[in-house]
Design a protein around this motif. Sequence first.
Motif, mmCIF file in Angstrom:
data_model
loop_
_atom_site.group_PDB
_atom_site.id
_atom_site.type_symbol
_atom_site.label_atom_id
_atom_site.label_comp_id
_atom_site.label_asym_id
_atom_site.label_seq_id
_atom_site.Cartn_x
_atom_site.Cartn_y
_atom_site.Cartn_z
ATOM 1 N N GLN A 49 11.654 -13.507 -11.589
ATOM 2 C CA GLN A 49 12.294 -12.189 -11.738
ATOM 3 C C GLN A 49 12.120 -11.384 -10.457
ATOM 4 N N ASP A 50 10.940 -11.497 -9.848
ATOM 5 C CA ASP A 50 10.683 -10.783 -8.592
ATOM 6 C C ASP A 50 11.647 -11.271 -7.507
ATOM 7 N N TRP A 51 11.854 -12.590 -7.467
ATOM 8 C CA TRP A 51 12.774 -13.147 -6.463
ATOM 9 C C TRP A 51 14.193 -12.615 -6.698
ATOM 10 N N VAL A 52 14.643 -12.657 -7.954
ATOM 11 C CA VAL A 52 15.999 -12.171 -8.268
ATOM 12 C C VAL A 52 16.115 -10.686 -7.903
ATOM 13 N N ASP A 53 15.108 -9.898 -8.281
ATOM 14 C CA ASP A 53 15.153 -8.453 -7.990
ATOM 15 C C ASP A 53 15.195 -8.217 -6.481
ATOM 16 N N ASN A 54 14.418 -8.993 -5.738
ATOM 17 C CA ASN A 54 14.434 -8.847 -4.279
ATOM 18 C C ASN A 54 15.790 -9.221 -3.705
ATOM 19 N N CYS A 55 16.387 -10.301 -4.208
ATOM 20 C CA CYS A 55 17.730 -10.685 -3.731
ATOM 21 C C CYS A 55 18.711 -9.531 -3.987
ATOM 22 N N ARG A 56 18.596 -8.902 -5.139
ATOM 23 C CA ARG A 56 19.522 -7.799 -5.473
ATOM 24 C C ARG A 56 19.321 -6.613 -4.540
ATOM 25 N N ARG A 57 18.061 -6.415 -4.139
ATOM 26 C CA ARG A 57 17.744 -5.301 -3.221
ATOM 27 C C ARG A 57 17.991 -5.671 -1.771
ATOM 28 N N GLY A 58 18.244 -6.948 -1.515
ATOM 29 C CA GLY A 58 18.436 -7.400 -0.132
ATOM 30 C C GLY A 58 17.133 -7.548 0.619
ATOM 31 N N THR A 59 16.057 -7.908 -0.089
ATOM 32 C CA THR A 59 14.768 -8.118 0.582
ATOM 33 C C THR A 59 14.182 -9.468 0.156
ATOM 34 N N CYS A 60 13.079 -9.801 0.791
ATOM 35 C CA CYS A 60 12.416 -11.060 0.450
ATOM 36 C C CYS A 60 10.915 -10.797 0.386
ATOM 37 N N GLY A 61 10.250 -11.246 -0.681
ATOM 38 C CA GLY A 61 8.808 -11.005 -0.818
ATOM 39 C C GLY A 61 8.091 -12.262 -1.267
ATOM 40 N N GLY A 62 6.901 -12.069 -1.832
ATOM 41 C CA GLY A 62 6.141 -13.203 -2.365
ATOM 42 C C GLY A 62 5.660 -14.140 -1.279
ATOM 43 N N PRO A 63 5.139 -15.305 -1.683
ATOM 44 C CA PRO A 63 4.649 -16.283 -0.710
ATOM 45 C C PRO A 63 5.764 -16.690 0.249
ATOM 46 N N SER A 64 5.440 -16.708 1.531
ATOM 47 C CA SER A 64 6.457 -16.908 2.573
ATOM 48 C C SER A 64 6.431 -18.346 3.104
ATOM 49 N N SER A 65 7.366 -18.619 4.017
ATOM 50 C CA SER A 65 7.339 -19.923 4.711
ATOM 51 C C SER A 65 6.010 -20.102 5.429
ATOM 52 N N TRP A 66 5.462 -18.996 5.964
ATOM 53 C CA TRP A 66 4.160 -19.097 6.629
ATOM 54 C C TRP A 66 3.116 -19.619 5.642
ATOM 55 N N ASP A 67 3.133 -19.092 4.420
ATOM 56 C CA ASP A 67 2.165 -19.544 3.410
ATOM 57 C C ASP A 67 2.395 -21.018 3.070
ATOM 58 N N GLY A 68 3.667 -21.416 2.988
ATOM 59 C CA GLY A 68 3.969 -22.825 2.719
ATOM 60 C C GLY A 68 3.496 -23.715 3.847
ATOM 61 N N TYR A 69 3.718 -23.265 5.070
ATOM 62 C CA TYR A 69 3.278 -24.011 6.266
ATOM 63 C C TYR A 69 1.746 -24.126 6.271
ATOM 64 N N ALA A 70 1.056 -23.013 6.070
ATOM 65 C CA ALA A 70 -0.417 -23.022 6.111
ATOM 66 C C ALA A 70 -0.958 -23.969 5.036
ATOM 67 N N ALA A 71 -0.355 -23.947 3.861
ATOM 68 C CA ALA A 71 -0.828 -24.824 2.778
ATOM 69 C C ALA A 71 -0.673 -26.293 3.171
ATOM 70 N N THR A 72 0.449 -26.631 3.807
ATOM 71 C CA THR A 72 0.662 -28.034 4.209
ATOM 72 C C THR A 72 -0.323 -28.442 5.300
ATOM 73 N N VAL A 73 -0.601 -27.534 6.249
ATOM 74 C CA VAL A 73 -1.596 -27.850 7.292
ATOM 75 C C VAL A 73 -2.961 -28.125 6.634
ATOM 76 N N VAL A 74 -3.298 -27.321 5.637
ATOM 77 C CA VAL A 74 -4.614 -27.498 5.000
ATOM 78 C C VAL A 74 -4.643 -28.775 4.152
ATOM 79 N N THR A 75 -3.555 -29.075 3.448
ATOM 80 C CA THR A 75 -3.578 -30.323 2.654
ATOM 81 C C THR A 75 -3.620 -31.537 3.590
ATOM 82 N N ASP A 76 -2.927 -31.464 4.742
ATOM 83 C CA ASP A 76 -3.026 -32.560 5.724
ATOM 84 C C ASP A 76 -4.478 -32.711 6.187
ATOM 85 N N ALA A 77 -5.127 -31.584 6.444
ATOM 86 C CA ALA A 77 -6.541 -31.633 6.872
ATOM 87 C C ALA A 77 -7.394 -32.223 5.748
#
Length: 334
Positions: free
Chosen positions: A283-311
Motif C-alpha cells: 500500500q505504501d508503494w502504491v501511495d508513493n506511486c500516486r504521489r510521484g515519490t519513492c520510499g521504503g527499502p532502496s536499491s542501495w539496501d538491496g545492493y548492501a544486502a547482496t554484498v553481505v550475503t556474498d560475504a
Amino acid sequence: MTVRIGVIGVGMIGQDHIRRLTQVLAGSDVVAVADTDAARARDVAGGLAGATAYATGEELVAAPEVDAVLVCSWGPSHEQYVTAAIRAGKWVFCEKPLATTEQACLNILDAEVSHGKRLVQVGFMRRYDPAYRALKASIDGGEIGAPLIFHSGHRNASVPSHYTADMAIVDTAVHDIDVARWLLDDEVVETMVVTPRKSGRGGPLQDPLLIMLRMRGGAIVNIETSVNIAYGYDIRGEVVGETGTVELAESATVLVKRQGVVNARVPEDWRERFIRAYDIELQDWVDNCRRGTCGGPSSWDGYAATVVTDAGLAAAKSGGWAPATLRDKPMIYG
Ligand code: NAP
C-alpha cells in the motif's frame, strides 16, 4: 489517480501480491502480467478484468498502459526487468533479492543514479511489520541507550528438498541482514558463519547456522537460521543496548490459559507471520506511486544486502571473517 500495475512473474508471491492489490489494497489496478510460463500468465490475466498477458517482461515494461512494474520473477532475472523499468522511467517494486550478484546490483544502482532519482523499492517487508517498527522506534527514541548487540532468530518449521545451505544465507538470513542494517542504522563491515551440531531433521543440510555480522559502529549481530525446527515459523529479535533491551513480543494475538498451561499459536509460515507487513508495504508503494515519490527499502539496501550475503557465503567456506565492502553511497540514497 489509479496506478496501473504490470506484474512480471506470476508464481507464488506474484499471485499473492495480485490478490492483495486487487482485493485488499486501494488505489491500483493490475493491468498486465508476464511470465516465462505463458499459460500461467494467460491464466492469471484471465482472472483479472481487462488485463493483458505479455509474452515478455520487456514488452510489459514498455506497454503504455503500465505506470508501475512489480517484479516477482526468479531472482537472476530481476536485473533485466528493473533496469528496463528504470530506462522507461517507471516506478518499480522488486521482490527481494534486488539481484543475485553484486555486479547486477551495481548495474541497477548505475541506471537509477543516471536517471537522477529513486524509482526502485525492494521487497524487504519486515521494515513494515508493526512489531519491528515498534522495535525500531524504541531504539531510535533512545529507550535502551546505544545498541550493542542484535540477536535475530529466523526459524522455519521445514523447508523443501531443493533448499540448500547457501539459501539459508541468501534467501533466509537476507531478511535478518536487511533488518539489522535498518534497525541499527549502520552498515555491515564483515561477517562470519559458525556451525553448531547439525539437526537430524535436515538431511545433508547444515542446519542451524549462526551468522555473525560486525557493524561499522562496532555492534555485533548474531543471526540464527534454523530451518527445520518443526514447531512453526518463529521470528525472534532482541536488541541489547547500554541501558536496556528491547525485543519482539510473541506474535500471537491471544494467550489461552487452561489446566495450568499457557498456550499461544506459533505462525505456520512467513505468509501468516508477515501478512500485515506485506499489505502495508505494497500500500505504501502504491501511495508513493500516486504521489510521484519513492520510499521504503532502496536499491542501495538491496545492493548492501547482496554484498553481505556474498560475504556470508565466503565466510561459510573459509570459516573466518569475510569483509563486506560497499562502494560510496550515491547522493540519491540519502
Ligand atoms: P515462483 O513461485 O517460482 O514464481 C516465480 C514465477 O516467475 C514463476 O511463474 C516463474 O516461471 C516466473 N519466472 C521465472 N523466471 C522468469 C523470467 N525470466 N521472466 C518472467 N518470469 C519468470 O517464485 P516465488 O516464490 O513467487 O518467488 C519470486 C520472487 O519473490 C523471488 O525473487 C523470491 O526470492 C521472492 N520472494 C520474496 C518473499 C519475501 O518474503 N519478500 C517471499 C517469497 C518470495 P517458471 O515457474 O516457469 O520458472
